[in-house]
Enzyme design. Structure first.
Site, PDB file in Angstrom:
ATOM      1  N   SER A  67       0.811  -1.047   0.071  1.00 42.81           N
ATOM      2  CA  SER A  67       0.064   0.187   0.169  1.00 42.81           C
ATOM      3  C   SER A  67       0.762   1.401  -0.085  1.00 42.81           C
ATOM      4  O   SER A  67       1.222   1.609   1.085  1.00 42.81           O
ATOM      5  CB  SER A  67      -0.694   0.020   1.317  1.00 42.81           C
ATOM      6  OG  SER A  67      -1.890  -1.004   1.314  1.00 42.81           O
ATOM      7  N   LYS A 115      -6.552   1.514  -3.677  1.00 39.11           N
ATOM      8  CA  LYS A 115      -6.399   0.574  -2.605  1.00 39.11           C
ATOM      9  C   LYS A 115      -6.592   1.719  -1.380  1.00 39.11           C
ATOM     10  O   LYS A 115      -7.156   1.480  -0.397  1.00 39.11           O
ATOM     11  CB  LYS A 115      -4.911  -0.060  -2.362  1.00 39.11           C
ATOM     12  CG  LYS A 115      -4.690  -0.559  -1.195  1.00 39.11           C
ATOM     13  CD  LYS A 115      -5.651  -1.315  -0.478  1.00 39.11           C
ATOM     14  CE  LYS A 115      -5.230  -1.867   0.696  1.00 39.11           C
ATOM     15  NZ  LYS A 115      -3.908  -2.683   1.007  1.00 39.11           N
ATOM     16  N   LYS A 154      -2.335   4.501   8.144  1.00 34.00           N
ATOM     17  CA  LYS A 154      -1.209   4.925   7.033  1.00 34.00           C
ATOM     18  C   LYS A 154      -2.186   4.950   5.708  1.00 34.00           C
ATOM     19  O   LYS A 154      -1.905   5.842   5.084  1.00 34.00           O
ATOM     20  CB  LYS A 154      -0.137   3.860   6.856  1.00 34.00           C
ATOM     21  CG  LYS A 154       0.943   4.276   5.753  1.00 34.00           C
ATOM     22  CD  LYS A 154       1.513   2.952   5.221  1.00 34.00           C
ATOM     23  CE  LYS A 154       0.614   2.241   4.478  1.00 34.00           C
ATOM     24  NZ  LYS A 154       1.032   1.059   3.951  1.00 34.00           N
TER      25      LYS A 154
END
Length: 303
Positions: free
Chosen positions: A100, A174, A243
Site C-alpha cells: 500500500s 487501494k 497509514k
C-alpha cells in the site's frame, strides 16, 4: 504460453500477507525466491517449498519478476535503490509493488525504472489474510493494460485482478478503498455503541443492518468474525489502516479535492491509535469505542 512450472518470482516481504500469497503461488507450481528481515518469516517460506536468500538483492536477482510486499513507499524506494545498486534489476524484467504505497511516489518510481527498461506495475490488494489464504484477493493494478493482462499467470493463484488505470491508479484505488473501509468500520462501531445505551444486543443490531441499507463489509464480515467473537485478529494492523487513510487524504489534498469527511475520519483513527496497544489489530478500534461508551454510561449513572 509457457507452463507455470517454468515460471518463478522473487518475493520481497513475507509478512502476514506475503506468507499466504507465496503459499498460493507455490501451490500453483510457481517457484518463489524470497527474502524478509524476519528469519521466522523466511523459515516459513522455506518450509513451504520456496527458496530463501540472505538479502533482497540476491532474491531479486533470481527471477525476472519481482514482487514487493512492504510497509510503505519509503521502504519500497529504499529496497529498489538497493536492487539497482546491486544490479538485480534486469532490462525487460518486471517489478510488481503489491504494497500500500503513495500513488504520486509510485509514478516517480515507475519513471525511474522505465529508464532502466524495467516494467513497474502497482498492484495492491484487498481481502486481508483470509483472502490471501483462500486466493480471493482483489488485486488493483495500475500500469500498462496489456502488461497487466500478460501477468494473468501471476494474479490467478492469488485472486482477481482489475486493471484500474495508469501507473499509480492501483495504489490510489487501494488507499481510497481503505478510507471507505475505515469510515464504515468506525461508524458501525459508534452506531453499535449508541444502540447498547438502549439495551439492544450488538449481535442483533448487526444482523438487522446486514439486512438493511446500512450494511457494509465491516458489518457483514469484520464485526461478526472479529468483534462479536472478541478475537480482534483480522491480521491487519491498525497502524496500516491509519497509514492508508492518510495516503487517501494526502492524495485528495495534492489533487485539490480536499474532503472534510475524510480528514475527520483520519483524525479520529489517529487519535484512537494513540490509545491502542502497540501492533493492535485494526478491529480493536471497535473494542475501544465500546469500552468508552460503557465507561461513559457508568459515569452518567453514578453522578
Amino acid at each position: 504460453m509457457t507452463d507455470n512450472n517454468t515460471r518463478s518470482v522473487s518475493f520481497i516481504g513475507l509478512g502476514n500477507m506475503g506468507t499466504p500469497m507465496t503459499e498460493r503461488l507455490l501451490a500453483a507450481g510457481i517457484g518463489v525466491h524470497g527474502f524478509d528481515l524476519s528469519q521466522e518469516a523466511a523459515a516459513r517460506l522455506k518450509e513451504a517449498g520456496g527458496y530463501v536468500y540472505p538479502s533482497a538483492s540476491e532474491a531479486a536477482a533470481a527471477s525476472e519478476t519481482i514482487i514487493l510486499m512492504l510497509p510503505n513507499s519509503a521502504v519500497v524506494a529504499s529496497v529498489l535503490s538497493e536492487l539497482r545498486e546491486a544490479g538485480a534489476l534486469r532490462a525487460g524484467g518486471s517489478v510488481i509493488d503489491m504494497s500500500s504505497s503513495e500513488p504520486l511516489r509510485t509514478i516517480e518510481l515507475a519513471e525511474e525504472l522505465a529508464d532502466l527498461g524495467v516494467l513497474f506495475v502497482d498492484a495492491p490488494v484487498s481481502g486481508g489474510v483470509m483472502g490471501a489464504k483462500s486466493g480471493n484477493l482483489s488485486i488493483m493494478c495500475g500500469g500498462n493494460a496489456e502488461s497487466v493482462k500478460d501477468l494473468h499467470w501471476l494474479w490467478a493463484p492469488m485472486g482477481k485482478a482489475y486493471a484500474v488505470g495508469p501507473t499509480g491508479a492501483g495504489h490510489a484505488a487501494k488507499a481510497l478503498n481503505n478510507l471507505l473501509s475505515a469510515s464504515h468500520f468506525l461508524l458501525t462501531s459508534e452506531a453499535v455503541a449508541l444502540t447498547t445505551r438502549l439495551g439492544i444486543d450488538p449481535g442483533t443490531f448487526i444482523d438487522v443492518i446486514n439486512h438493511s441499507s446500512g450494511r457494509s463489509g465491516s458489518s457483514e464480515v469484520k464485526w461478526p468474525k472479529f468483534v462479536l467473537t472478541e478475537t480482534y485478529n483480522s491480521g491487519f494492523d491498525a497502524r496500516l489502516m491509519v497509514k492508508d487513510v492518510a495516503i487517501a487524504v494526502n492524495l485528495a489534498k495534492a489533487l485539490g479535492l480536499r474532503s472534510a469527511t475524510a480528514e475527520a475520519v483520519a483524525d479520529s483513527w489517529s487519535q484512537i491509535l494513540d490509545e491502542l496497544p502497540p501492533n493492535a489489530d485494526h478491529t480493536e478500534v471497535a473494542r475501544y469505542v465500546l469500552e468508552r461508551a460503557t465507561l461513559s454510561t457508568t459515569r452518567a449513572t453514578t453522578e
